[in-house]
Write an enzyme that holds these catalytic residues in place. Structure first.
Site, PDB file in Angstrom:
ATOM      1  N   HIS A  97      -0.939   0.192   5.664  1.00  9.22           N
ATOM      2  CA  HIS A  97      -1.540   1.061   6.682  1.00  9.22           C
ATOM      3  C   HIS A  97      -0.678   2.283   6.978  1.00  9.22           C
ATOM      4  O   HIS A  97      -0.197   2.470   8.098  1.00  9.22           O
ATOM      5  CB  HIS A  97      -1.805   0.282   7.971  1.00  9.22           C
ATOM      6  N   TYR A 155      -8.698 -10.409   9.836  1.00  5.07           N
ATOM      7  CA  TYR A 155      -8.882 -11.150   8.589  1.00  5.07           C
ATOM      8  C   TYR A 155      -8.824 -12.662   8.832  1.00  5.07           C
ATOM      9  O   TYR A 155      -9.411 -13.440   8.102  1.00  5.07           O
ATOM     10  CB  TYR A 155      -7.822 -10.751   7.562  1.00  5.07           C
ATOM     11  N   GLN A 194       0.823  -1.212   0.000  1.00  9.13           N
ATOM     12  CA  GLN A 194       0.000   0.000   0.000  1.00  9.13           C
ATOM     13  C   GLN A 194       0.855   1.258   0.000  1.00  9.13           C
ATOM     14  O   GLN A 194       0.338   2.370   0.105  1.00  9.13           O
ATOM     15  CB  GLN A 194      -0.926   0.000   1.222  1.00  9.13           C
TER      16      GLN A 194
END
Lengths: 381, 153
Positions: free
Chosen positions: A148, A262, A83
């Site tokens: 994140h 998750y 990310q």
């Protein structure tokens, strides 16, 4: 490359996305650019000139509906992985006079190159080149993970800069400690110094930049005209949150949450705790909120005062009506464009959507007859 | 053969239970450390919830991962045992440990260094899970095989 202008009838939007509250039948949808490599941040120099970031590390300029094929030079090297990459672009409140802008990005640590940090720089835009770079923030400690980051930026009315800094995924418990930047909203001056009135400036052991804490992955940050700070953050599996941020407050992650991991494991059996703030809205299952703006323009008067939130799952925009700092209504918009990474309001009041992915698009939604005379669909790249 | 399957399923249950409860307990210890109201009822309900959640409601079932890991490891250990003089309990314990080590090491490599099993985020957590695999393997290695000698080498 000449691209076909995409114009959808309002009726199809109405039926496909459930725009029950928006009865205007003259919406116009134009693709401003496509082939963008994971577009992320947007900033409007004017109605005709947009800066946008690609996560892969390019800062692009769209002028009069034409995407400049040459990225803006002088952007620092970023760590493009997971990310991470080039995230936010934000203009200085006095950009017209000083040409300053701010970029957030992930980059390898200089001393420990296997680790990385969230960085924020200030630079001046000189024609098509960034000059006079100055690093004004680096997250501490460095992280191993490429996830994140948060990385949204916004200026408060007093000229101080808010930075969202995510929990780094593996470091979630650190969001509850004040000796690090994981899971925090940070407030600094535009030169990187720390304001005197930050809430933890005089707290022993606390990092002075911290403005609020107990956050996860904060990718939406908006300052309303009355000074209210709205923030949204990705939850894990469920538990995405929309919060009203007050300095010094603890927003609970991961001690309280409406989501689960998750893996299916509980992150916390608690959803409430004294001293920890509740969201004004949360989503189970997740919508993956990835960007937010406050609609205060006149082009769509029925949306005035609403927050528009880009949702990557299932792929739409959520219009949230706010009354007395409470979310009182939610409407789903634009569900036919796929994963929407970001949403912004142009100076003329049209809504600009950035779709996610390696072939991202910049899409303008305007009211027919009110949209500016800006050529669209001409992409030279 | 049936006894071997029973032994395998039991060792699978041991490893899965130890992995899940480790994630739950370490999480609750941290929550307790920041003065969250963790009592016996919370502990029991959390373990129960995680046993269901991590095995049947997550993005990947823990029991499925461990099943594959232990199956590959035990078959490999069986082949090695033909030539190796190593005591079977130790050999299968080693195999079980390697299976869990592979799970906790390979998963982050596939997901940008993200430890999706929360209990495996620290070195101590990884070591514990390897130990859990060794216990499961030790049990399997010590179980008498049908159609063969009951003697444990």
């Amino acid at each position: 490359m000449k691209l076909t202008n995409v114009r959808f009838l309002w009726a199809s939007l109405f039926f496909c996305s459930g725009l029950a509250a928006s009865s205007d039948d003259s919406i116009q949808v134009d693709v401003l650019a496509e082939g963008l490599d994971h577009p992320w941040g947007m900033a409007f120099i004017s109605n005709e000139e947009i800066l946008l970031t690609e996560l892969s590390g390019n800062l692009r300029r769209l002028s009069n509906g034409v995407l400049n094929p040459a990225p803006i030079a002088g952007v620092p090297a970023v760590m493009y992985a997971g990310q991470g990459g080039l995230s936010e672009v934000l203009l200085d409140p006095n950009f017209a006079e000083n040409g300053l802008l701010y970029l957030s990005f992930s980059a390898a640590d200089t001393d420990l190159p296997k680790l990385n940090r969230l960085n924020v720089i200030q630079a001046r835009l000189d024609d098509n080149t960034l000059v006079d770079h100055k690093t004004i923030f680096q997250s501490d400690p460095p992280r191993k993970t490429a996830a994140h980051y948060g990385a949204r930026l916004a200026f408060l009315a007093d000229g101080t800069l808010l930075i969202t800094s995510g929990d780094g995924f593996n470091y979630r418990e650190m969001a509850q400690a004040l000796d690090n930047h994981f899971g925090k909203i940070l407030r600094i001056n535009s030169d990187g110094s720390v304001p005197e009135d930050n809430p933890f400036r005089n707290t022993p052991g606390a990092l002075p930049e911290i403005w609020s804490y107990g956050h996860r992955n904060l990718q939406g940050l908006v300052i309303a005209d009355d000074g209210t700070v709205y923030e949204h953050e990705h939850g894990p599996k469920g538990g995405d949150e929309l919060n009203v941020i007050r300095p010094g407050d603890n927003y609970g992650w991961p001690a309280i949450t409406y989501g689960v991991d998750y893996s299916g494991a509980m992150i916390s059996p608690f959803t409430e705790q004294a001293g920890m703030e509740q969201p004004i809205k949360y989503w189970v299952p997740s919508i993956a909120p990835a960007g937010m703006t406050l609609y205060n323009a006149d082009m769509f008067p029925q949306w005035k005062g609403s927050l528009l939130i880009a949702a990557m799952v299932p792929g739409d925009v959520r219009r949230i009506e706010i009354q007395d700092n409470k979310a009182v209504n939610e409407e789903v918009l634009f569900s036919e464009f796929g994963r929407i990474r970001n949403v912004a309001v142009a100076p003329d009041g049209s809504v600009i959507l950035a779709t996610d992915g390696a072939n991202g698009k910049l899409i303008r939604v305007s009211a027919k007859g009110l949209n500016p005379e800006v050529p669209t669909g001409e992409v030279d790249q | 053969m049936i006894k071997q399957i029973q032994a395998f399923l039991t060792s699978l249950a041991i490893a899965t239970f130890l992995l899940v409860t480790h994630t739950t307990i370490t999480n609750l210890i941290w929550l307790n450390s920041i003065n969250m109201p963790v009592d016996l009822g919370v502990v029991v309900s959390s373990i129960t919830t995680d046993l269901v959640g991590m095995n049947f409601r997550g993005a990947f079932p823990a029991i499925g991962l461990i099943f594959v890991g232990l199956l590959v490891a035990f078959v490999t250990a069986r082949v090695i045992s033909i030539w190796s003089g190593m005591k079977k309990t130790y050999l299968y314990a080693l195999a079980g440990g390697v299976a869990l080590l592979a799970i906790v090491v390979l998963m982050p490599l596939a997901f940008y260094h993200l430890d999706l099993i929360a209990g495996a985020r620290t070195l101590a957590g990884k070591a514990y899970l390897v130990f859990a695999g060794m216990i499961a393997g030790y049990y399997f290695g010590g179980h008498p095989r049908s159609g063969g000698s009951n003697e444990i080498n």
